[in-house]
Design an enzyme around this catalytic site. Structure first.
Site, PDB file in Angstrom:
ATOM      1  N   GLU A 100       0.840  -1.196   0.000  1.00  0.00           N
ATOM      2  CA  GLU A 100       0.000   0.000   0.000  1.00  0.00           C
ATOM      3  C   GLU A 100       0.876   1.246   0.000  1.00  0.00           C
ATOM      4  O   GLU A 100       1.910   1.276   0.643  1.00  0.00           O
ATOM      5  CB  GLU A 100      -0.870  -0.037   1.269  1.00  0.00           C
ATOM      6  N   ASP A 102       0.201   5.297   0.622  1.00  0.00           N
ATOM      7  CA  ASP A 102      -0.903   6.128   1.148  1.00  0.00           C
ATOM      8  C   ASP A 102      -0.674   7.613   1.184  1.00  0.00           C
ATOM      9  O   ASP A 102       0.350   8.063   1.701  1.00  0.00           O
ATOM     10  CB  ASP A 102      -1.107   5.814   2.647  1.00  0.00           C
ATOM     11  N   GLU A 104      -3.087  10.406   3.116  1.00  0.00           N
ATOM     12  CA  GLU A 104      -4.328  10.623   3.874  1.00  0.00           C
ATOM     13  C   GLU A 104      -4.359  12.066   4.334  1.00  0.00           C
ATOM     14  O   GLU A 104      -3.372  12.567   4.859  1.00  0.00           O
ATOM     15  CB  GLU A 104      -4.387   9.701   5.099  1.00  0.00           C
TER      16      GLU A 104
END
Ligand SMILES: *[C@@H]1O[C@H](CO)[C@@H](O)[C@H](O)[C@H]1NC(C)=O
Length: 300
Positions: A100, A102, A104
């Site tokens: 993953e 990311d 955010e």
């Protein structure tokens, strides 16, 4: 004379429509709204919005699976009082040993800064957080958030400025995401138990619905379908320029990266000596500029 000019302008205009029309990605073709019961919407093919209210958030994912790519998306985040909300925009594979990458965005009270949180998971293990403030208001306008992912490195960029580089350090035993194809995902959800000032500030539901917008998606990427990558074999040679597959940061970009890290980074796992009192992860120790950063912060 006037009519010649007009007809030239007309053909230039027509050309632009055809040209732009063929390069702008159509959200309807690229993504599926995967949850939110109507709260996620594609508007006129080139704009997508997600919304969140007390009953539910919403999200979408790419139809394609990618193994390496240079992926740009413009986002305009929830404006006003967005405290408690999180807009996640990430690449992720499936399964228990997932990879993953990311971004955010943690919302805040009006006028207080968003936090841009980043992380990299490989084989199901993350714990590689870096957090930043931004040098602009991410709710006032669209800005481009990019992930360059090639076999040597992952570079997170904002409006072309690199904010983080995660290098392939397999040679010293750090797993690097390079075997599992990933989809692009995004979601807008309530995380007021931790997002804003560590959970102190709760979502103000009287401000709902909260909305984040997306446009200008662009992917120069290797698409994997039925186990085959568009970047290998004869398809690759005809698909043209893949310079991004070996791209690295030039001197100017390295300086920009240091500028961001010096002025806007608010958390770096590689310098969290409390958390890693038993020893830093190997990639943190190796990286040259982190070494000087860690030494500085220990002295400081
Ligand atoms: C919200 O604003 C406060 C006060 O300026 C700040 O400490 C915090 O880092 C900001 N961001 C988040 C997501 O909490």
């Amino acid at each position: 004379m006037a009519s010649t000019t007009t007809s030239i302008l007309n053909s230039v205009f027509l050309f632009m429509i055809i040209f732009l029309g063929s390069t702008l990605a159509d959200f309807n073709n690229e993504f599926d709204i995967t949850w939110g019961d109507g709260r996620g919407k594609v508007i006129n093919r080139d704009l997508l919005t997600l919304s969140l209210d007390k009953a539910s958030g919403s999200g979408f994912e790419s139809r394609n699976e990618y193994l390496f790519g240079k992926i740009d998306m413009q986002l305009k985040l929830v404006p006003g009082n967005s405290a408690g909300t999180v807009t996640a925009y990430y690449l992720s594979s499936k399964g228990s040993n997932w990879d993953e990458i990311d971004f955010e965005f943690l919302g805040n009270l009006s006028g207080d800064p968003y936090i841009l949180h980043t992380n990299v998971f490989s084989q199901g293990k993350g714990n590689r957080e870096q957090q930043f403030y931004l040098w602009f208001d991410p709710t006032a306008d669209f800005h481009t958030y990019s992930i360059l992912w090639n076999p040597q490195r992952i570079i997170f960029s904002v409006d072309g400025t690199p904010i983080r580089e995660f290098k392939n350090a397999e040679s010293i035993g750090v797993p690097f995401p390079k075997d599992r194809p990933m989809r692009i995902h995004s979601s807008l959800w309530n995380a007021d138990d931790w997002a804003t000032r560590g959970g102190l500030v709760k979502t103000d539901w009287s401000q709902a619905p909260f909305t984040a917008s997306y446009r200008n998606f662009k992917a120069d990427a290797c698409v994997v379908a039925s186990g085959k990558s568009s970047c290998s074999g004869s398809a690759a040679s005809s698909s043209g320029n893949q310079a991004w597959l070996s791209e690295e940061l030039d001197i100017t970009k390295q300086e920009r990266l240091r500028w961001v890290q010096k002025n806007y980074m608010i958390y770096n796992y590689c310098s969290d000596s409390k958390r890693f009192s038993q020893g830093f992860p190997p990639e943190s120790i190796r990286s040259d500029y982190w070494r000087s950063w860690i030494i500085q912060s220990r002295r400081g």
